[in-house]
Design a protein around this motif. Structure first.
Motif, PDB file in Angstrom:
ATOM      1  N   VAL C  71     -11.964  -8.300 -42.121  1.00 28.13           N
ATOM      2  CA  VAL C  71     -12.921  -6.713 -41.904  1.00 28.13           C
ATOM      3  C   VAL C  71     -13.679  -7.030 -41.507  1.00 28.13           C
ATOM      4  O   VAL C  71     -14.813  -5.962 -41.646  1.00 28.13           O
ATOM      5  N   HIS C  72     -15.384  -8.358 -41.656  1.00 28.69           N
ATOM      6  CA  HIS C  72     -16.960  -8.199 -40.743  1.00 28.69           C
ATOM      7  C   HIS C  72     -16.208  -7.954 -39.811  1.00 28.69           C
ATOM      8  O   HIS C  72     -17.351  -7.943 -38.865  1.00 28.69           O
ATOM      9  N   GLN C  73     -15.500  -7.798 -39.025  1.00 33.35           N
ATOM     10  CA  GLN C  73     -15.396  -7.474 -37.966  1.00 33.35           C
ATOM     11  C   GLN C  73     -14.891  -6.112 -37.372  1.00 33.35           C
ATOM     12  O   GLN C  73     -14.693  -5.304 -36.670  1.00 33.35           O
ATOM     13  N   LEU C  74     -14.468  -5.173 -38.240  1.00 31.11           N
ATOM     14  CA  LEU C  74     -13.902  -4.123 -37.705  1.00 31.11           C
ATOM     15  C   LEU C  74     -14.742  -3.225 -37.952  1.00 31.11           C
ATOM     16  O   LEU C  74     -15.991  -3.304 -38.124  1.00 31.11           O
ATOM     17  N   ALA C  75     -14.196  -2.698 -36.587  1.00 29.37           N
ATOM     18  CA  ALA C  75     -14.799  -0.840 -36.159  1.00 29.37           C
ATOM     19  C   ALA C  75     -14.414  -0.002 -37.648  1.00 29.37           C
ATOM     20  O   ALA C  75     -13.955   0.001 -38.720  1.00 29.37           O
ATOM     21  N   THR C  76     -15.784   0.715 -37.956  1.00 26.54           N
ATOM     22  CA  THR C  76     -15.928   1.241 -39.175  1.00 26.54           C
ATOM     23  C   THR C  76     -14.313   2.196 -39.579  1.00 26.54           C
ATOM     24  O   THR C  76     -14.219   1.830 -40.231  1.00 26.54           O
ATOM     25  N   ARG C  77     -14.513   2.487 -38.505  1.00 31.29           N
ATOM     26  CA  ARG C  77     -12.904   3.538 -38.465  1.00 31.29           C
ATOM     27  C   ARG C  77     -11.331   2.895 -38.800  1.00 31.29           C
ATOM     28  O   ARG C  77     -10.679   2.921 -40.265  1.00 31.29           O
TER      29      ARG C  77
END
Ligand SMILES: Nc1ncnc2c1ncn2[C@@H]1O[C@H](COP(=O)(O)OP(=O)(O)OP(=O)(O)O)[C@@H](O)[C@H]1O
Ligand SMILES: [Mg+2]
Lengths: 159, 259, 269
Positions: C71-77
């Protein structure tokens, strides 16, 4: 959905009022109506001294505004000021080519403008025409200087 | 001594950080412009609450400022026998300065404070977080329409202020004090230039619109999410916007009208 | 086969608020298709934990894996795409205050599905019916009581039929009847659609009744975890104090602070 319609109408009215106000400011308050009437032609006049004449100063003839100053340049060879006058299209074929251009001051300390005195020639100025008869601006300091000088001379004679 | 220096440093770093966040927010809001095309109704709603609701106070103020200008201008100008130029005086001061500046100040008080309070409360009641968790970007959905509504409304409001002000001046000068009707308008048209005066006034109010809305939204978005935090943010919005408008007005005037 | 893996896996989670560590080395698994309760004293960071799982906060260290994605490394999209499959019920409800109850529940549907208006209407009414508030659909949020607002928020959270719902204290402010209804609703949502639920709660009895698994957190770490029966009869002094609501014991009631005498003396000197 009735609510939505009201919203659309009010916002539409707001935008319309805003644009109307802008239109009013452009056409009624400012000179856009005069400037944008299109056409017109440029003539050139040379002065020894233009005083504080500015670009966009009015050009009048018998007190009627016929155009404005569109450019002011300096001629390096003759050391004269070259003033380009933009004459509105309403006054085509209205200014004889022996017209006399003078720089006047509106009021005692007011803004300077160019007054045209019509000559008697049957030929009229057109695009690129030149006004050869000109009279420079009266510079207040010079006038006062001359006045004092002549007074002093008078005084000298009496004595 | 060193303490003082350290505090100064902290304040400096803090404000730089604020500035950076503010600019990021501005960037995100501007990038979200596409939202206005997919959800035009959002913009419409905000145009109503930001623009239409500010109209009344702007219209009344404009009219009265114009009338006062007409009155004062007449007394001063008639001492020099120059009451013919009343129209020039009234319209020049309105179009160049008073229209954009006073409208922006009124806007900051009327619409800006409301925007800050609204966004701040949405934050305090977790509505912004709620949107995020619904996979809706609150900056795009909530802030962007408000930002552009403010940006669009301001020039409109300023134009109405100036136009009504000119009318007010006309009413007092020509209607009550007997200045010549023709001279009032013709002198005005001769002296007020479209590019120099009207257009510059519009540019000013565009800038003010951007700055006032931006400050209001940023203050709301970064408010401490409590009742007190929101009330402080609202106060800051009015103070910062007013100072920004006055400062920017000086700079813009120097750039535009200084030759 | 993938169904056996936990839906949410948290490893070595560390999260700071200022200088204070809210979490310091939390390991936690949320099994798929089960109801997991997260319990702990007020102010330990239960809400914070949900926000970390939802990607609204970023950990200082450690990993949060939701359905195979960090979760903490996902891009905004991608994060937003993941959130569409998560529902979250906020402690305060977090309803949008400028639109009606109906529109609030319809919001995620309108936002993320291109469904026709008639279908949206049906879905919304069904969800509202499930929380017993179909009759309140035309009210504005400020006309609701706290408990009603929370139930509307629940209807909104389940509107998109997510794979996982996080409930932040769903039972506070509910009378015994609506509490019973909510418990049943959460349970049946879980059983009917193999939904994964995370429930944050103080209410030991309800949580024990509804949950398949319980995590107890305090002081930034997981104190104990297990099935409800095991937890209730835990040998740990800490756990039994919390689960049985005793005032005396090792569970800190106070926010971390210097000794009282010291504070009082400090104010005087
Ligand atoms: N925005 C914030 N800034 C600083 N500290 C915060 C912030 N939000 C929460 N905290 C701190 O984080 C800790 C955990 O807060 P959180 O809301 O997660 O607690 P909680 O376990 O949900 O409590 P409760 O059961 O009372 O809802 C609290 O001690 C609080 O002091
Ligand atoms: Mg909480």
């Amino acid at each position: 959905m009735n609510n939505n319609r009201m919203l659309e109408i009010t916002v539409g009215a707001f935008m319309a009022l805003g644009l109307l106000a802008l239109f009013f400011l452009s056409m009624q308050v400012s000179n856009l109506s005069a400037a944008s009437s299109g056409g017109g032609y440029n003539v050139e006049a040379r002065f020894d001294n233009i005083g504080s004449l500015k670009v966009r100063s009015p050009v009048t003839m018998a007190g009627v505004r016929v155009g404005r100053v569109s450019a002011i340049d300096f001629d390096r060879k003759t050391f004269e000021a070259v003033v380009t006058l933009h004459i509105d299209s309403d006054y085509e074929q209205a200014i004889p080519d022996d017209t006399f251009a003078k720089i006047f001051t509106a009021g005692l300390l007011g803004e300077q403008y160019i007054g045209l005195d019509a000559g008697g020639s049957p030929n009229f100025l057109a695009e690129g025409g030149k006004i050869s008869l000109t009279q420079s601006a009266l510079v207040l300091e010079e006038i006062i200087g001359q006045f004092l000088f002549s007074k002093a001379e008078e005084g000298g004679k009496v004595e | 001594m060193l303490d003082l220096l350290a505090r100064l440093g902290r304040i400096g770093i803090g404000s730089l950080e604020q500035l950076g966040r503010g600019h990021l927010l501005l960037l995100y809001m501007v990038v979200g412009v596409g939202e206005l095309f997919t959800h035009p109704r959002l913009l419409l709603k905000q145009l109503y609450s930001v623009g239409v609701l500010s109209l009344l106070i702007v219209a009344i103020s404009g009219t009265f400022v114009g009338m006062v200008l007409g009155l004062q201008g007449y007394y001063i100008l008639s001492q020099f026998g120059a009451e013919q130029t009343l129209g020039v005086m009234v319209s020049a001061s309105l179009v160049r300065e008073l229209g954009p500046v006073v409208t922006a100040l009124l806007f900051a008080g009327r619409a800006g404070s409301a925007l800050t309070a609204e966004i701040g409360l949405m934050k305090a009641t977790e509505q912004l977080s709620g949107l995020e968790m619904m996979a809706v970007n609150p900056v795009k959905r909530i802030l962007t329409p408000r930002f552009f509504a403010g940006h669009i409304s301001m020039p409109m409001l300023a134009a109405m202020f100036s136009a009504l002000g000119v009318m007010g001046g006309y009413f007092v000068g020509v209607g009550l004090l007997g200045v010549d009707d023709g001279a009032f308008w013709s002198q005005m048209q001769a002296k007020i230039d479209f590019d120099d005066d009207v257009l510059n006034g519009v540019i000013k109010s565009l800038v003010f619109g951007l700055v006032c809305t931006w400050i209001a939204l940023f203050q709301g978005y970064s408010a401490v999410p409590t009742a007190e935090g929101v009330s402080r943010a609202t106060t800051r919005t009015v103070v910062h916007s007013s100072l920004a408008v006055l400062g920017l007005d000086f700079i813009l005037t120097a750039l535009m009208f200084g030759e | 086969m993938r169904d056996d893996k936990p839906l949410v896996t948290i490893r070595g989670l560390r999260f700071l608020r200022g200088d204070r560590a809210i979490f310091d080395g939390v390991d936690l698994d949320i099994p798929r298709g089960k109801v997991t309760a997260i319990m702990g004293p007020s102010g330990t960071g239960k809400t914070t934990l949900l926000k970390l799982i939802g990607g609204q906060l970023r950990p200082a260290a450690g990993t949060i894996n939701v359905d195979g994605e960090l979760v903490h490394q996902l891009a905004t999209r991608d994060l937003y795409r993941l959130r569409m499959r998560m529902g979250m019920l906020f402690q305060s409800g977090a309803l949008l205050t400028d639109i009606s109850v109906f529109e609030n529940v319809a919001y995620p549907l309108r936002e993320h599905t291109g469904l026709p208006e008639s279908l949206i209407r049906k879905l919304v009414l069904l969800k509202l019916e499930a929380v017993g508030l179909r009759g309140a659909r035309d009210l504005m949020p400020h006309e609701l009581s706290g408990g009603m607002a929370r139930r509307v928020a629940l209807a909104r959270a389940i509107a998109l039929d997510p794979m996982m719902i996080m409930y932040d204290e769903p039972f506070t402010g509910q009378d015994p009847i609506s509490m019973g209804v909510l418990v049943k609703l959460i349970r049946s949502l879980n059983d009917a659609s193999r939904l994964t639920s995370i429930i944050v709660s103080h209410d030991v009895r309800e949580a024990a009744q509804i949950a398949d698994y319980i995590y107890l957190i305090s002081n930034g770490i997981v104190i104990e975890h297990g099935v409800p029966e095991a937890m209730l009869s835990s040998a740990s002094e800490w756990t039994s104090q919390f689960m049985n609501g005793l005032a005396d014991g090792p569970v800190p009631f106070h926010y971390p602070a210097p000794a009282l005498e010291q504070d009082l003396m400090g104010a005087a000197g």
